[in-house]
Motif scaffolding. Sequence first.
Motif, PDB file in Angstrom:
ATOM      1  N   PHE A 138       6.852  -2.399 -14.264  1.00 35.41           N
ATOM      2  CA  PHE A 138       8.289  -2.604 -14.145  1.00 35.41           C
ATOM      3  C   PHE A 138       8.605  -4.043 -14.504  1.00 35.41           C
ATOM      4  O   PHE A 138       7.748  -4.927 -14.441  1.00 35.41           O
ATOM      5  N   ALA A 139       9.869  -4.255 -14.905  1.00 32.50           N
ATOM      6  CA  ALA A 139      10.343  -5.585 -15.305  1.00 32.50           C
ATOM      7  C   ALA A 139      11.826  -5.677 -14.978  1.00 32.50           C
ATOM      8  O   ALA A 139      12.468  -4.658 -14.673  1.00 32.50           O
ATOM      9  N   PRO A 140      12.400  -6.883 -15.026  1.00 38.85           N
ATOM     10  CA  PRO A 140      13.825  -7.028 -14.730  1.00 38.85           C
ATOM     11  C   PRO A 140      14.687  -6.075 -15.560  1.00 38.85           C
ATOM     12  O   PRO A 140      14.445  -5.870 -16.752  1.00 38.85           O
ATOM     13  N   GLY A 141      15.653  -5.467 -14.881  1.00 41.70           N
ATOM     14  CA  GLY A 141      16.551  -4.513 -15.522  1.00 41.70           C
ATOM     15  C   GLY A 141      16.129  -3.070 -15.353  1.00 41.70           C
ATOM     16  O   GLY A 141      16.908  -2.161 -15.624  1.00 41.70           O
ATOM     17  N   ASP A 142      14.898  -2.821 -14.893  1.00 41.11           N
ATOM     18  CA  ASP A 142      14.438  -1.446 -14.664  1.00 41.11           C
ATOM     19  C   ASP A 142      15.006  -0.914 -13.356  1.00 41.11           C
ATOM     20  O   ASP A 142      15.277  -1.682 -12.428  1.00 41.11           O
ATOM     21  N   LEU A 143      15.166   0.399 -13.300  1.00 44.25           N
ATOM     22  CA  LEU A 143      15.622   1.086 -12.093  1.00 44.25           C
ATOM     23  C   LEU A 143      14.591   2.135 -11.717  1.00 44.25           C
ATOM     24  O   LEU A 143      14.230   2.977 -12.549  1.00 44.25           O
ATOM     25  N   LEU A 144      14.097   2.066 -10.494  1.00 42.44           N
ATOM     26  CA  LEU A 144      13.132   3.033  -9.970  1.00 42.44           C
ATOM     27  C   LEU A 144      13.848   3.886  -8.930  1.00 42.44           C
ATOM     28  O   LEU A 144      14.619   3.368  -8.124  1.00 42.44           O
ATOM     29  N   PHE A 145      13.595   5.194  -8.925  1.00 46.70           N
ATOM     30  CA  PHE A 145      14.223   6.094  -7.959  1.00 46.70           C
ATOM     31  C   PHE A 145      13.186   7.051  -7.414  1.00 46.70           C
ATOM     32  O   PHE A 145      12.353   7.565  -8.156  1.00 46.70           O
ATOM     33  N   PHE A 146      13.246   7.301  -6.103  1.00 42.64           N
ATOM     34  CA  PHE A 146      12.409   8.320  -5.484  1.00 42.64           C
ATOM     35  C   PHE A 146      13.124   8.855  -4.257  1.00 42.64           C
ATOM     36  O   PHE A 146      13.870   8.161  -3.579  1.00 42.64           O
ATOM     37  N   LYS A 147      12.890  10.124  -4.009  1.00 47.20           N
ATOM     38  CA  LYS A 147      13.512  10.799  -2.864  1.00 47.20           C
ATOM     39  C   LYS A 147      12.698  10.538  -1.598  1.00 47.20           C
ATOM     40  O   LYS A 147      11.551  10.117  -1.668  1.00 47.20           O
ATOM     41  N   ARG A 148      13.314  10.803  -0.473  1.00 46.24           N
ATOM     42  CA  ARG A 148      12.622  10.640   0.814  1.00 46.24           C
ATOM     43  C   ARG A 148      11.320  11.427   0.800  1.00 46.24           C
ATOM     44  O   ARG A 148      11.211  12.434   0.120  1.00 46.24           O
ATOM     45  N   PRO A 162       0.829  -1.207   0.000  1.00 46.63           N
ATOM     46  CA  PRO A 162       0.000   0.000   0.000  1.00 46.63           C
ATOM     47  C   PRO A 162       0.868   1.264   0.000  1.00 46.63           C
ATOM     48  O   PRO A 162       2.074   1.203   0.262  1.00 46.63           O
ATOM     49  N   PRO A 163       0.251   2.409  -0.286  1.00 45.91           N
ATOM     50  CA  PRO A 163       0.996   3.670  -0.316  1.00 45.91           C
ATOM     51  C   PRO A 163       1.714   3.934   1.016  1.00 45.91           C
ATOM     52  O   PRO A 163       1.115   3.845   2.085  1.00 45.91           O
ATOM     53  N   HIS A 164       3.001   4.259   0.886  1.00 50.72           N
ATOM     54  CA  HIS A 164       3.829   4.536   2.062  1.00 50.72           C
ATOM     55  C   HIS A 164       5.017   5.387   1.623  1.00 50.72           C
ATOM     56  O   HIS A 164       5.221   5.621   0.429  1.00 50.72           O
ATOM     57  N   TYR A 165       5.805   5.839   2.583  1.00 55.22           N
ATOM     58  CA  TYR A 165       7.018   6.597   2.276  1.00 55.22           C
ATOM     59  C   TYR A 165       8.039   6.379   3.371  1.00 55.22           C
ATOM     60  O   TYR A 165       7.745   5.780   4.408  1.00 55.22           O
ATOM     61  N   HIS A 166       9.240   6.871   3.100  1.00 53.68           N
ATOM     62  CA  HIS A 166      10.344   6.787   4.050  1.00 53.68           C
ATOM     63  C   HIS A 166      10.798   8.221   4.344  1.00 53.68           C
ATOM     64  O   HIS A 166      11.062   8.988   3.420  1.00 53.68           O
ATOM     65  N   ALA A 167      10.884   8.575   5.608  1.00 51.03           N
ATOM     66  CA  ALA A 167      11.221   9.945   5.996  1.00 51.03           C
ATOM     67  C   ALA A 167      12.711  10.236   5.929  1.00 51.03           C
ATOM     68  O   ALA A 167      13.107  11.382   5.765  1.00 51.03           O
ATOM     69  N   GLY A 168      13.548   9.201   6.025  1.00 46.31           N
ATOM     70  CA  GLY A 168      14.972   9.456   6.216  1.00 46.31           C
ATOM     71  C   GLY A 168      15.908   9.114   5.089  1.00 46.31           C
ATOM     72  O   GLY A 168      17.112   9.311   5.224  1.00 46.31           O
ATOM     73  N   CYS A 169      15.401   8.594   3.946  1.00 45.29           N
ATOM     74  CA  CYS A 169      16.349   8.207   2.902  1.00 45.29           C
ATOM     75  C   CYS A 169      15.723   8.288   1.518  1.00 45.29           C
ATOM     76  O   CYS A 169      14.517   8.206   1.361  1.00 45.29           O
ATOM     77  N   ASP A 170      16.589   8.464   0.518  1.00 38.06           N
ATOM     78  CA  ASP A 170      16.222   8.310  -0.879  1.00 38.06           C
ATOM     79  C   ASP A 170      16.395   6.829  -1.205  1.00 38.06           C
ATOM     80  O   ASP A 170      17.188   6.135  -0.554  1.00 38.06           O
ATOM     81  N   GLU A 171      15.678   6.339  -2.217  1.00 41.58           N
ATOM     82  CA  GLU A 171      15.736   4.917  -2.507  1.00 41.58           C
ATOM     83  C   GLU A 171      15.871   4.671  -4.007  1.00 41.58           C
ATOM     84  O   GLU A 171      15.208   5.302  -4.813  1.00 41.58           O
ATOM     85  N   TYR A 172      16.779   3.759  -4.352  1.00 47.06           N
ATOM     86  CA  TYR A 172      16.988   3.295  -5.710  1.00 47.06           C
ATOM     87  C   TYR A 172      16.626   1.814  -5.725  1.00 47.06           C
ATOM     88  O   TYR A 172      17.195   1.045  -4.956  1.00 47.06           O
ATOM     89  N   LEU A 173      15.699   1.417  -6.584  1.00 44.01           N
ATOM     90  CA  LEU A 173      15.261   0.027  -6.657  1.00 44.01           C
ATOM     91  C   LEU A 173      15.569  -0.528  -8.043  1.00 44.01           C
ATOM     92  O   LEU A 173      14.981  -0.091  -9.039  1.00 44.01           O
ATOM     93  N   TYR A 174      16.475  -1.497  -8.091  1.00 44.45           N
ATOM     94  CA  TYR A 174      16.808  -2.170  -9.339  1.00 44.45           C
ATOM     95  C   TYR A 174      16.059  -3.499  -9.358  1.00 44.45           C
ATOM     96  O   TYR A 174      16.167  -4.292  -8.418  1.00 44.45           O
TER      97      TYR A 174
END
Length: 139
Positions: free
Chosen positions: A81-91, A50-62
């Motif tokens: 998304f599929a294998p090989g994709d990179l997702l990025f979002f800031k805190r 479900p919708p959530h966030y992280h207060a203390g870090c940026d995240e890169y998801l490969y």
Amino acid sequence: MAEKRDYQRFKPHEIARAFPETAETLLLDTYLTDEASASARIFRVYRETPPHYHAGCDEYLYVLSGRGTFWMRDPLNGGEFAPGDLLFFKRTVVHALPNIIEEPVVFLAFDTPRRDPKDVIFVNPEDGTPETFIRRKAE
């Protein structure tokens, strides 16, 4: 506890294959590195998140394996998304994985700075707690 070294080698796909088929939490993870400035993890997603966030870090998801849909900031900008994709979002950017299309969904994650395991804030508090969201995979 494993000895801390100033270098290491990892085999992400081998680590990913060691995750169990089911879990009580939405996700299981294992930390590859756990430094104050950054952490690297591999995690498997077992159910839609479900919708959530992280207060203390940026995240890169490969994406190592699996397919699904993921949105960041607004459900209207979701996409597959599929294998090989990179997702990025800031805190503080709200994000969610509303659909799993193909399992297993496994990500290689880089958090800057380190993500505290308790740093999971649900938009709707009834959706869960850090303890029901993710736990470290038993070694």
